[in-house]
Design a protein around this motif. Structure first.
Motif, PDB file in Angstrom:
ATOM      1  N   SER A  63       0.841  -1.192   0.000  1.00 33.90           N
ATOM      2  CA  SER A  63       0.000   0.000   0.000  1.00 33.90           C
ATOM      3  C   SER A  63       0.878   1.244   0.000  1.00 33.90           C
ATOM      4  N   MET A  64       0.262   2.341  -0.348  1.00 32.62           N
ATOM      5  CA  MET A  64       1.049   3.519  -0.722  1.00 32.62           C
ATOM      6  C   MET A  64       1.800   4.156   0.440  1.00 32.62           C
ATOM      7  N   HIS A  65       1.384   3.905   1.650  1.00 33.41           N
ATOM      8  CA  HIS A  65       2.011   4.586   2.778  1.00 33.41           C
ATOM      9  C   HIS A  65       3.078   3.735   3.461  1.00 33.41           C
ATOM     10  N   GLU A  66       3.191   2.463   3.105  1.00 38.86           N
ATOM     11  CA  GLU A  66       4.126   1.599   3.814  1.00 38.86           C
ATOM     12  C   GLU A  66       5.349   1.302   2.954  1.00 38.86           C
ATOM     13  N   ASN A  67       6.472   1.054   3.605  1.00 38.97           N
ATOM     14  CA  ASN A  67       7.637   0.669   2.819  1.00 38.97           C
ATOM     15  C   ASN A  67       7.619  -0.839   2.567  1.00 38.97           C
ATOM     16  N   LEU A  68       8.585  -1.305   1.799  1.00 47.34           N
ATOM     17  CA  LEU A  68       8.539  -2.688   1.339  1.00 47.34           C
ATOM     18  C   LEU A  68       8.617  -3.663   2.497  1.00 47.34           C
TER      19      LEU A  68
END
Lengths: 225, 225
Positions: free
Chosen positions: A53-58
């Motif tokens: 999702s766009m707010h989390e890092n890998l």
DNA sequence: TCAAAAGTGTTCTCTTTACACCCATGC
DNA sequence: GCATGGGTGTAAAGAGAACACTTTTGA
């Protein structure tokens, strides 16, 4: 489901993380797979994973997927490789950043509610046909794990808080697929100076009880040699 | 510029590859950087890289970028790591799959037309401030390279077709940043059994000429030890 | 008392390190 | 003939591999 579409000037790929979750069960190296409930590859087994999702890092994404499937957190987790061939998913182009995680056997009990999906542990030498390019990912993870066995203290990440040296040796042998000399192995382990005696012992069966050891720092993995 | 936008139900990140291009020049490990001509980070130096087009795989993209910047192909190229923090690019979310390449010194001459951009080689111990998280990428590449020096034959990938053992040793020392014993180094190299004498020698200066060697298989990198 | 796994040291081999002098050439 | 880098072997130390018997317990 958003009603509004998100638009770009150029085509963008989708991005997922997939996780190879390893553990040791019944003297076997096993990996967690989930049965796909939708197309494509419906009914085939696949690695757990999902969209970033766009707010989390890998890494956070991988941790989230891991927690969703196993209820486990705080375990060894490492980025493995990124797979991005154009046709690896028939729907649209999907890039997947693969991670692998090692679950110690004492964390294994606390399996989360299985989320109504079919989830199962498979021995690495008895894998089913896998969806997508997931067999390639699994083999690469196995390779990385085997390699790291030789030049790091990664094997300890499979162990419960308290463990015996024989248990440790079993795990080592299962992963490396070769036998180790007992005395040399113990010499090697103790020379690492990363475990301590607990003072406790485990007796099970009609034989001498085994001393229980514990990692000095359970989260540390050293590069050695 | 396409007039029609491409739309998705969910937000998608953009995908790039960035390449750390290493070579040895003047007894220094150097890396190729390009000066950014637009925002963000305008005027700052950055790794060469660019967007992955929809029909190519990640490696092909990296090869393409490499060829565009250096005119070089067929050199050592390896996936390094994937960087995908949400805010690594201020414009939109961009995932970058980093690769690193090693350019042997004889391929260096054939630099492609520099494409009107500012491109320059920087010594690793004299880097400018870099755009984005590119310093992190560069450090990781340097680390990987140093590590591989110890357990693979990667150092040969910097060498021209014909080279002397002293040149090879220089390169090894520059990268590992430590001195090697001449006799032990030569013993090690010859024991690998991956180079052959060419029969030719190089004389330069008022001293004994050096034998020229050549890799038996220039594209092979072995894991050793 | 017996079966079963736990625990424990020494020797040998191989690998790695340390080390110094002669060689071929150009000026 | 001398300055410069090229080329070479041996010995000591350290790391890794091979190997077998005693101990403790539960049945």
């Amino acid at each position: 489901m958003p009603v509004k579409k998100i638009c770009y000037d150029y085509p963008h790929p989708a991005l997922t993380t997939d996780i190879v979750i390893f553990t040791i069960q019944q003297q076997q190296l096993k990996s967690l797979l989930v049965k796909r409930s939708g197309e494509p590859y419906e009914g085939k087994w696949a690695l757990p994973g999902g969209f970033v999702s766009m707010h989390e890092n890998l890494r956070q994404c991988a941790e989230r997927e891991l927690a969703e499937e196993t209820g486990v957190s705080g375990v060894y987790l490492e980025q493995l490789y990124t797979f991005g061939d154009p046709d690896r998913d028939p729907r649209e182009r999907i890039i997947t950043v693969a991670y692998y995680a090692l679950i110690p056997s004492d964390k294994l009990q606390l399996r989360a509610a299985p989320d109504a999906e079919a989830v199962a542990w498979f021995a690495m030498d008895d894998l089913p046909k896998l969806a997508f390019d997931h067999d390639k990912i699994l083999r690469k993870a196995k390779q990385r794990l085997s390699d790291k066995l030789d030049y790091s203290t990664i094997v300890f990440q499979f162990m419960p808080v308290d463990f015996t040296l024989s248990e440790l040796q079993d795990v080592q042998q299962v992963i490396s697929e070769e036998d180790v000399d007992k005395r040399n192995f113990r010499k090697w382990v103790l020379a690492l100076d990363i475990i301590k005696e607990t003072g406790k012992e485990r007796r099970e069966g009609r034989h001498r009880p085994a001393k229980l050891y514990r990692l000095k720092d359970r989260n540390k993995v050293d590069i050695i040699r």
